[in-house]
Design a protein around this motif. Sequence first.
Motif, PDB file in Angstrom:
ATOM      1  N   ALA A 270       0.843  -1.201   0.000  1.00  0.00           N
ATOM      2  CA  ALA A 270       0.000   0.000   0.000  1.00  0.00           C
ATOM      3  C   ALA A 270       0.872   1.243   0.000  1.00  0.00           C
ATOM      4  O   ALA A 270       0.645   2.186  -0.760  1.00  0.00           O
ATOM      5  CB  ALA A 270      -0.909  -0.012   1.219  1.00  0.00           C
ATOM      6  N   LYS A 271       1.883   1.192   0.846  1.00  0.00           N
ATOM      7  CA  LYS A 271       2.771   2.341   0.938  1.00  0.00           C
ATOM      8  C   LYS A 271       3.459   2.570  -0.411  1.00  0.00           C
ATOM      9  O   LYS A 271       3.506   3.677  -0.933  1.00  0.00           O
ATOM     10  CB  LYS A 271       3.809   2.083   2.020  1.00  0.00           C
ATOM     11  N   LYS A 272       3.967   1.468  -0.927  1.00  0.00           N
ATOM     12  CA  LYS A 272       4.707   1.550  -2.182  1.00  0.00           C
ATOM     13  C   LYS A 272       3.813   2.117  -3.293  1.00  0.00           C
ATOM     14  O   LYS A 272       4.223   2.981  -4.056  1.00  0.00           O
ATOM     15  CB  LYS A 272       5.159   0.147  -2.580  1.00  0.00           C
ATOM     16  N   CYS A 273       2.606   1.598  -3.341  1.00  0.00           N
ATOM     17  CA  CYS A 273       1.679   2.072  -4.374  1.00  0.00           C
ATOM     18  C   CYS A 273       1.343   3.539  -4.151  1.00  0.00           C
ATOM     19  O   CYS A 273       1.254   4.316  -5.091  1.00  0.00           O
ATOM     20  CB  CYS A 273       0.399   1.249  -4.357  1.00  0.00           C
ATOM     21  N   SER A 274       1.166   3.879  -2.922  1.00  0.00           N
ATOM     22  CA  SER A 274       0.806   5.264  -2.637  1.00  0.00           C
ATOM     23  C   SER A 274       1.926   6.210  -3.024  1.00  0.00           C
ATOM     24  O   SER A 274       1.689   7.318  -3.482  1.00  0.00           O
ATOM     25  CB  SER A 274       0.494   5.428  -1.157  1.00  0.00           C
ATOM     26  N   ILE A 275       3.122   5.748  -2.792  1.00  0.00           N
ATOM     27  CA  ILE A 275       4.252   6.583  -3.185  1.00  0.00           C
ATOM     28  C   ILE A 275       4.276   6.739  -4.692  1.00  0.00           C
ATOM     29  O   ILE A 275       4.423   7.827  -5.231  1.00  0.00           O
ATOM     30  CB  ILE A 275       5.579   5.961  -2.697  1.00  0.00           C
ATOM     31  N   THR A 276       4.101   5.614  -5.325  1.00  0.00           N
ATOM     32  CA  THR A 276       4.175   5.646  -6.780  1.00  0.00           C
ATOM     33  C   THR A 276       2.985   6.368  -7.383  1.00  0.00           C
ATOM     34  O   THR A 276       3.099   7.022  -8.400  1.00  0.00           O
ATOM     35  CB  THR A 276       4.208   4.210  -7.333  1.00  0.00           C
ATOM     36  N   VAL A 277       1.882   6.216  -6.722  1.00  0.00           N
ATOM     37  CA  VAL A 277       0.666   6.800  -7.257  1.00  0.00           C
ATOM     38  C   VAL A 277       0.755   8.307  -7.259  1.00  0.00           C
ATOM     39  O   VAL A 277       0.502   8.959  -6.262  1.00  0.00           O
ATOM     40  CB  VAL A 277      -0.553   6.335  -6.438  1.00  0.00           C
ATOM     41  N   SER A 278       1.175   8.812  -8.296  1.00  0.00           N
ATOM     42  CA  SER A 278       1.030  10.242  -8.632  1.00  0.00           C
ATOM     43  C   SER A 278       1.247  11.224  -7.492  1.00  0.00           C
ATOM     44  O   SER A 278       0.917  12.377  -7.611  1.00  0.00           O
ATOM     45  CB  SER A 278      -0.360  10.487  -9.217  1.00  0.00           C
ATOM     46  N   GLN A 279       1.775  10.761  -6.405  1.00  0.00           N
ATOM     47  CA  GLN A 279       2.049  11.623  -5.255  1.00  0.00           C
ATOM     48  C   GLN A 279       0.968  12.675  -5.020  1.00  0.00           C
ATOM     49  O   GLN A 279       1.181  13.634  -4.291  1.00  0.00           O
ATOM     50  CB  GLN A 279       3.398  12.347  -5.412  1.00  0.00           C
ATOM     51  N   GLY A 280      -0.127  12.492  -5.680  1.00  0.00           N
ATOM     52  CA  GLY A 280      -1.167  13.520  -5.599  1.00  0.00           C
ATOM     53  C   GLY A 280      -1.912  13.466  -4.294  1.00  0.00           C
ATOM     54  O   GLY A 280      -1.741  12.549  -3.502  1.00  0.00           O
ATOM     55  N   VAL A 281      -2.731  14.459  -4.105  1.00  0.00           N
ATOM     56  CA  VAL A 281      -3.493  14.480  -2.869  1.00  0.00           C
ATOM     57  C   VAL A 281      -4.556  13.391  -2.889  1.00  0.00           C
ATOM     58  O   VAL A 281      -5.200  13.163  -3.895  1.00  0.00           O
ATOM     59  CB  VAL A 281      -4.188  15.836  -2.671  1.00  0.00           C
ATOM     60  N   GLY A 282      -4.702  12.757  -1.766  1.00  0.00           N
ATOM     61  CA  GLY A 282      -5.784  11.800  -1.610  1.00  0.00           C
ATOM     62  C   GLY A 282      -5.644  10.530  -2.424  1.00  0.00           C
ATOM     63  O   GLY A 282      -6.516   9.693  -2.421  1.00  0.00           O
ATOM     64  N   SER A 283      -4.558  10.384  -3.112  1.00  0.00           N
ATOM     65  CA  SER A 283      -4.417   9.196  -3.948  1.00  0.00           C
ATOM     66  C   SER A 283      -3.648   8.119  -3.209  1.00  0.00           C
ATOM     67  O   SER A 283      -2.705   7.550  -3.718  1.00  0.00           O
ATOM     68  CB  SER A 283      -3.708   9.552  -5.242  1.00  0.00           C
ATOM     69  N   THR A 284      -4.058   7.899  -2.001  1.00  0.00           N
ATOM     70  CA  THR A 284      -3.411   6.852  -1.236  1.00  0.00           C
ATOM     71  C   THR A 284      -4.148   5.544  -1.452  1.00  0.00           C
ATOM     72  O   THR A 284      -5.361   5.529  -1.644  1.00  0.00           O
ATOM     73  CB  THR A 284      -3.423   7.208   0.262  1.00  0.00           C
ATOM     74  N   ILE A 285      -3.391   4.496  -1.398  1.00  0.00           N
ATOM     75  CA  ILE A 285      -3.997   3.175  -1.490  1.00  0.00           C
ATOM     76  C   ILE A 285      -3.910   2.531  -0.128  1.00  0.00           C
ATOM     77  O   ILE A 285      -2.851   2.462   0.472  1.00  0.00           O
ATOM     78  CB  ILE A 285      -3.291   2.332  -2.567  1.00  0.00           C
ATOM     79  N   THR A 286      -5.044   2.108   0.343  1.00  0.00           N
ATOM     80  CA  THR A 286      -5.078   1.591   1.697  1.00  0.00           C
ATOM     81  C   THR A 286      -4.850   0.084   1.695  1.00  0.00           C
ATOM     82  O   THR A 286      -4.894  -0.575   0.654  1.00  0.00           O
ATOM     83  CB  THR A 286      -6.439   1.865   2.345  1.00  0.00           C
TER      84      THR A 286
END
Length: 468
Positions: A270-286
């Motif tokens: 999740a962390k890894k994806c969230s980092i990779t995910v567009s670093q945008g706001v709210g684009s965290t993967i839980t």
Amino acid sequence: MDEQARIMQALGGVSLAGHSVQGGMGLQPPHGHDGTDDGRKQDIGDILHQIMTITDQSLDEAQAKKHGLNCHRMKPALFSVLCEIKEKTGLSIRGSQEEDPPDPQLMRLDNMLLAEGVSGPEKGGGSAAAAAAAAASGGASDNSIEHSDYRSKLTQIRQIYHTELEKYEQACNEFTTHVMNLLREQSRTRPISPKEIERMVGIIHRKFSSIQMQLKQSTCEAVMILRSRFLDARRKRRNFSKQATEILNEYFYSHLSNPYPSEEAKEELAKKCSITVSQGVGSTITVSQVSNWFGNKRIRYKKNIGKFQEEANLYAAKTAVTAAHAVAAAVQNSQTNSPTTPNSGFQMKDEEFQLDSAESKNTLLTNMFTGSSGSFNLPNSGDMFLSMQSLNGDSYQGAQVGVNVQSQVDTLRHVISQTAGYSEALGGNTMYSPNGLNANGGWHDAMTPSSVISPTEGPGSVHSDTSN
DNA sequence: ATTCATGATTAGCG
DNA sequence: CGCTAATCATGAAT
């Protein structure tokens, strides 16, 4: 029944004493006249007139008259008569007033408000406290973020509800006191039993509780709206970013024999994806999203392995690339060149072995790998796996490889086949073959994540198979 | 407009 | 509680 008539007469005289004792029947009932419309109109006009002419002076006057009446020598006698009448009418009063059972609807509302945490015991208080509590309750980082908005809104509703409720209660008490005082005051001129006061209080409370019910109802509605909006927002499906999917897929296919990431692994993914995910706001993967993803992936993969085969090959190859680089170093150090090829196979830059991502690569791979349709029947999967090292993920751009791709692959295979010892040490490559997928469609239950993970890595490590 | 892909939700199971 | 299987609902491709 002449007694009754007498009583009525007396009652009429007394009850209207405040307005006009001497003047006789100040407010005559309509039936005192002939009952025609004109007569009624006349009566109403009279009443209105009297009301309109009530002034402070007349009120004072009335007060004085009342006082005079209270001191009247006939008062005790009249009072007893009134008591008698009350006795007789008491039955009807008692009969008409039934103690209604607790309203089921009100109970429902109460229960719901309690369940939603609106009316129950204070838990957390402000939104800040709620968020803090959520954060403190371990591992809830994703949930608290998701829910913080919901919580704060709920807190708002809760506050409004409580202030309103308090207001109503206060007003109810005030009004009750007022009415009780009034009744007590009136009890000097007419008989009022405690029971009657009680009844009155009951009526007032019922009235106010019906207002409270409205409040509860609207609060419930507000909560439901909030809830539905919240759920809608959650249900809104946003596709994960390409990188996130990539990461998840890499993990999945490199743990194909047991694609059940541990809790820690999920967190890291999740962390890894969230980092990779567009670093945008709210684009965290839980973590729960990771769980969802793996759940969906497993079931969909299992349902149609054939469909996912190309993807499997692709990701296996991608994983192999990174793994093979490590092997390459080892090979270089420990081994003399193979007779057929120099070690250039491992040194080869990715650009030298580029395949078009969608078509040629996949067909090639599929052709290479398919034995029996839909299953990875690869006895030496490690070999094949490694041979795909140059299929590096993101940089497929040309399809100019042509036939020598095959030859290069063959060459690589040959080279790598001599490094079987290393291939065993590669985390993930053994998982490439879905050996874990048993006949009845399930993965081995005996397989634990730690048992299939690269020996060089700790269990649950996300980095194990994909990093460099 | 239709179809497919995919993330989320749900019931049911162990 | 985590999983599977079915299903819903939306985004994207056609």
